[in-house]
Design an enzyme around this catalytic site. Structure first.
Site, mmCIF file in Angstrom:
data_model
loop_
_atom_site.group_PDB
_atom_site.id
_atom_site.type_symbol
_atom_site.label_atom_id
_atom_site.label_comp_id
_atom_site.label_asym_id
_atom_site.label_seq_id
_atom_site.Cartn_x
_atom_site.Cartn_y
_atom_site.Cartn_z
ATOM 1 N N HIS A 129 1.489 11.459 6.672
ATOM 2 C CA HIS A 129 1.199 10.841 8.030
ATOM 3 C C HIS A 129 0.345 12.147 8.646
ATOM 4 O O HIS A 129 1.068 12.697 8.640
ATOM 5 C CB HIS A 129 1.925 10.736 8.430
ATOM 6 N N HIS A 173 6.209 2.414 -0.728
ATOM 7 C CA HIS A 173 4.967 3.376 -1.178
ATOM 8 C C HIS A 173 4.647 4.426 -0.516
ATOM 9 O O HIS A 173 4.157 4.974 1.110
ATOM 10 C CB HIS A 173 3.924 1.914 -0.513
ATOM 11 N N CYS A 224 4.715 -5.027 -2.197
ATOM 12 C CA CYS A 224 4.872 -3.929 -1.434
ATOM 13 C C CYS A 224 3.692 -4.069 -0.491
ATOM 14 O O CYS A 224 2.875 -4.659 -0.313
ATOM 15 C CB CYS A 224 4.888 -2.831 -2.628
ATOM 16 N N CYS A 247 1.004 -2.142 -0.964
ATOM 17 C CA CYS A 247 -0.093 -2.439 -2.079
ATOM 18 C C CYS A 247 -0.945 -3.481 -1.888
ATOM 19 O O CYS A 247 -1.944 -3.476 -1.909
ATOM 20 C CB CYS A 247 0.712 -2.976 -2.976
ATOM 21 N N HIS A 305 3.294 7.735 1.411
ATOM 22 C CA HIS A 305 2.977 8.420 2.358
ATOM 23 C C HIS A 305 2.517 9.042 2.926
ATOM 24 O O HIS A 305 4.125 9.705 3.328
ATOM 25 C CB HIS A 305 2.703 6.429 3.755
ATOM 26 N N HIS A 311 1.168 2.545 -6.869
ATOM 27 C CA HIS A 311 2.308 2.835 -6.164
ATOM 28 C C HIS A 311 2.875 3.308 -6.936
ATOM 29 O O HIS A 311 3.716 3.754 -8.169
ATOM 30 C CB HIS A 311 3.149 1.150 -6.745
HETATM 31 P P1 AMP Z 1 7.366 5.731 8.085
HETATM 32 O O1 AMP Z 1 8.642 5.767 8.356
HETATM 33 O O2 AMP Z 1 7.622 7.548 7.194
HETATM 34 O O3 AMP Z 1 7.895 5.434 6.422
HETATM 35 O O4 AMP Z 1 6.082 5.100 7.873
HETATM 36 C C1 AMP Z 1 6.025 3.818 7.881
HETATM 37 C C2 AMP Z 1 4.599 3.337 8.334
HETATM 38 O O5 AMP Z 1 3.999 2.455 8.582
HETATM 39 C C3 AMP Z 1 5.149 3.667 10.177
HETATM 40 O O6 AMP Z 1 4.570 4.652 10.886
HETATM 41 C C4 AMP Z 1 4.843 2.385 10.618
HETATM 42 O O7 AMP Z 1 4.331 2.599 11.968
HETATM 43 C C5 AMP Z 1 3.333 2.220 10.011
HETATM 44 N N1 AMP Z 1 3.041 0.566 9.068
HETATM 45 C C6 AMP Z 1 4.569 -0.540 8.816
HETATM 46 N N2 AMP Z 1 3.629 -1.398 8.713
HETATM 47 C C7 AMP Z 1 1.878 -1.150 9.254
HETATM 48 C C8 AMP Z 1 0.707 -2.202 9.207
HETATM 49 N N3 AMP Z 1 0.440 -2.945 8.479
HETATM 50 N N4 AMP Z 1 -0.500 -1.469 8.696
HETATM 51 C C9 AMP Z 1 -0.392 -0.380 9.768
HETATM 52 N N5 AMP Z 1 0.701 1.215 9.388
HETATM 53 C C10 AMP Z 1 1.895 -0.026 9.565
HETATM 54 ZN ZN ZN Z 2 2.909 -0.044 -3.123
#
Ligand code: AMP
Ligand code: ZN
Length: 114
Positions: free
Chosen positions: A102, A98, A4, A7, A100, A46
């Site tokens: 925004h 995981h 993940c 994670c 999240h 998680h």
């Molecule tokens: P979602 O598309 O709603 O699942 O959002 C996932 C978010 O994670 C996207 O906005 C990506 O730009 C962000 N993301 C992916 N990999 C990373 C990373 N290594 N560090 C920070 N953000 C990330």
């Molecule tokens: Zn996770």
């Protein structure tokens, strides 16, 4: 959880730009920001998506919203306004499984979202 991305970020195995952390919540800058401020808030536990929120783990969601208010103050955007968005599932555009949130701010945000 193994394999993940978020994670691994919490564990410090993958670098991130930390904005806030407490016992429950980790928050960091999105790697591809869609606005001048774009922070991701995640539970340390998680949880794959909104579909996996239960009576046992839902306290983490309240902690995330508590943290969001603090982060908005920290970033100086509490008064001008900001948006908190969670995508759930493929059709909504969820790419990381995981849970999240925004936190997006710093420009005029359109409604409804695309
Ligand atoms: P979602 O598309 O709603 O699942 O959002 C996932 C978010 O994670 C996207 O906005 C990506 O730009 C962000 N993301 C992916 N990999 C990373 C990373 N290594 N560090 C920070 N953000 C990330
Ligand atoms: Zn996770």
């Amino acid at each position: 959880m193994a394999d993940c991305l978020f994670c691994s970020i919490i564990a410090g195995e993958i670098p991130s730009k930390k904005v806030y952390e407490d016992e429950w919540v980790y928050a960091f800058e999105d790697i591809s920001p869609v606005a001048p401020h774009h922070v991701l808030l995640i539970p340390k536990e998680h949880i794959a998506s909104v579909n996996e929120i239960t009576a046992e783990n839902s306290a983490a969601v309240a902690k995330i919203y508590e943290a969001a208010g603090k982060i908005a103050q920290q970033l100086g955007i509490a008064q001008e306004g900001y948006r908190i968005v969670t995508n759930c599932g493929e059709k909504a555009g969820q790419t990381v499984f995981h849970l999240h949130f925004h936190l997006i701010a710093g420009r005029d945000l359109q409604w409804p979202p695309g």
